[in-house]
Design an enzyme around this catalytic site. Structure first.
Site, PDB file in Angstrom:
ATOM      1  N   CYS A 136       0.826  -1.209   0.000  1.00 27.16           N
ATOM      2  CA  CYS A 136       0.000   0.000   0.000  1.00 27.16           C
ATOM      3  C   CYS A 136       0.861   1.260   0.000  1.00 27.16           C
ATOM      4  O   CYS A 136       1.388   1.666   1.035  1.00 27.16           O
ATOM      5  CB  CYS A 136      -0.915  -0.028   1.227  1.00 27.16           C
ATOM      6  SG  CYS A 136      -1.897   1.460   1.400  1.00 27.16           S
ATOM      7  N   CYS A 139      -0.355   4.095   2.189  1.00 21.59           N
ATOM      8  CA  CYS A 139      -0.115   3.898   3.627  1.00 21.59           C
ATOM      9  C   CYS A 139       1.363   4.096   3.956  1.00 21.59           C
ATOM     10  O   CYS A 139       1.698   4.696   4.977  1.00 21.59           O
ATOM     11  CB  CYS A 139      -0.482   2.478   4.069  1.00 21.59           C
ATOM     12  SG  CYS A 139      -2.014   1.851   3.401  1.00 21.59           S
ATOM     13  N   ASP A 140       2.252   3.563   3.137  1.00 24.55           N
ATOM     14  CA  ASP A 140       3.667   3.462   3.518  1.00 24.55           C
ATOM     15  C   ASP A 140       4.628   4.309   2.684  1.00 24.55           C
ATOM     16  O   ASP A 140       5.817   4.377   2.997  1.00 24.55           O
ATOM     17  CB  ASP A 140       4.123   1.986   3.413  1.00 24.55           C
ATOM     18  CG  ASP A 140       3.309   1.081   4.330  1.00 24.55           C
ATOM     19  OD1 ASP A 140       2.896   1.565   5.394  1.00 24.55           O
ATOM     20  OD2 ASP A 140       3.085  -0.092   3.971  1.00 24.55           O
TER      21      ASP A 140
END
Ligand code: NAP
Length: 309
Positions: A136, A139-140
């Protein structure tokens, strides 16, 4: 005797929330299990959605899901941020157990559990997950500021991840096992025009290297079999999805890839009173709008079923 609900919807995302909107407007008082960590579904991990009809300027995935959620709540859907961990779906009354140990009974169930990220299937991919390997970018991606990362895959997800990662990384290498992308042309053209993205064609990731953290990838050329190694700080795996049907095996008919089988153009499964929609049934289209459309169908099918009982 515990209460028997009309309808429990398992899962959220565009399919689950749309089913909830329709079912709530039909006065069915649906209970929606949104999922404990996956509430809102895959669009919660995306940025701008450009192709959801009605938003000429695009809409952020989480905002779209938040709006669908509010719309369902407004009409009386009861939303629960927990998972269903066990289901007994045969018979007239279905039994569901949630992650907090509560037991629910319902006359009808709509399954909308969506799909999960597919893994390459390498031992070190798992071991270094969260230590360089991610599924992701939204997200990261932030953790890879001024670093070099690789993205594996050739579909829209991989292209979207690669484009997004160029906000942080110094360089993004997109590794694809063939020499043609599966992604839509508009997205592919955008990536091709991005000077920070390099394409590594006809290449397979055969191992993820590194001890405590990922340090690189072992690669294999799919045409001539040549082996090589390259240094990367991160790997984003974007090779598609697998249906989240693990709770259903043995009760609901699944196809060879684990997708729920439905009857013709309906959302009816092999169990009377159980309907399925969204990515859980769809290996072909898998768009937010098609998932929403099938959520609507599931609610209408459930409504008709309940009216007949
Ligand atoms: P996808 O279209 O199924 O593409 C998966 C890609 O990963 C393919 O290029 C495939 O290679 C590759 N792949 C699969 N298994 C692999 C493996 N084991 N090792 C290496 N490569 C592997 O999946 P997706 O990109 O997640 O897209 C899913 C759906 O969502 C599509 O319908 C897409 O249009 C949609 N989507 C839309 C948007 C958007 O419009 N903004 C964004 C994301 C996703 P091959 O090509 O060789 O099969």
């Amino acid at each position: 005797m515990s209460e028997i609900h009309n309808l429990v919807i398992v899962g959220s995302g565009p399919a689950g929330y749309t089913a909830a909107i329709y079912a709530a407007r039909a006065q069915l008082s649906p209970i929606v299990y949104e999922g404990s960590v996956t509430a809102g579904g895959a669009l919660m991990n995306t940025t701008e959605v450009e192709n959801f009809p009605g938003f000429p300027d695009g809409v952020m995935g989480p905002d779209l899901m938040d709006n669908l959620r509010k719309q369902a709540e407004k009409f009386g859907a009861k939303l629960i941020t927990d998972d269903i961990v066990e289901m007994k779906l045969d018979g007239e009354v279905k039994t569901l157990i949630d992650g907090s140990g509560n037991t629910l009974k319902a006359k009808a169930v709509i399954l909308a559990t969506g799909s999960a990220y597919k893994e390459i299937g390498l031992e070190n991919e798992k071991r270094l997950s969260g230590r360089g390997v991610s599924w992701c970018a939204t997200c990261d991606g932030f953790f890879f500021r001024e670093k070099e990362v690789a993205v594996v895959g050739g579909g829209d997800s991989a292209i979207e991840e690669a484009n997004f990662l160029t906000r942080f990384a110094t360089k993004v290498t997109l590794i694809h096992r063939r020499d043609t992308l599966r992604a839509s042309k508009i997205m592919a053209d955008r990536a091709m025009a991005n000077p920070k993205i390099e394409f590594l064609w006809n290449t397979e990731v055969i191992d993820v290297l590194g001890d405590a953290n990922m340090s690189g990838l072992a690669l294999k050329n799919t045409v001539d079999g040549t082996l090589s190694q390259r240094n990367f700080d991160g790997l984003f795996v974007a090779i598609g999805h697998v249906p989240r049907s693990e709770l259903l095996g043995g009760q609901i008919d699944l196809d060879s890839e684990g997708y729920v089988k439905v009857e013709g153009r309906s959302t009816r499964t092999n169990q009377v009173g159980v309907f399925a929609c969204g990515d859980l049934v769809d290996h072909t289209y898998r768009q937010a709008i098609t998932a929403a459309g099938s959520g609507c169908q599931a609610a209408l099918d459930a409504e008709r079923f309940l009216a007949g009982h």
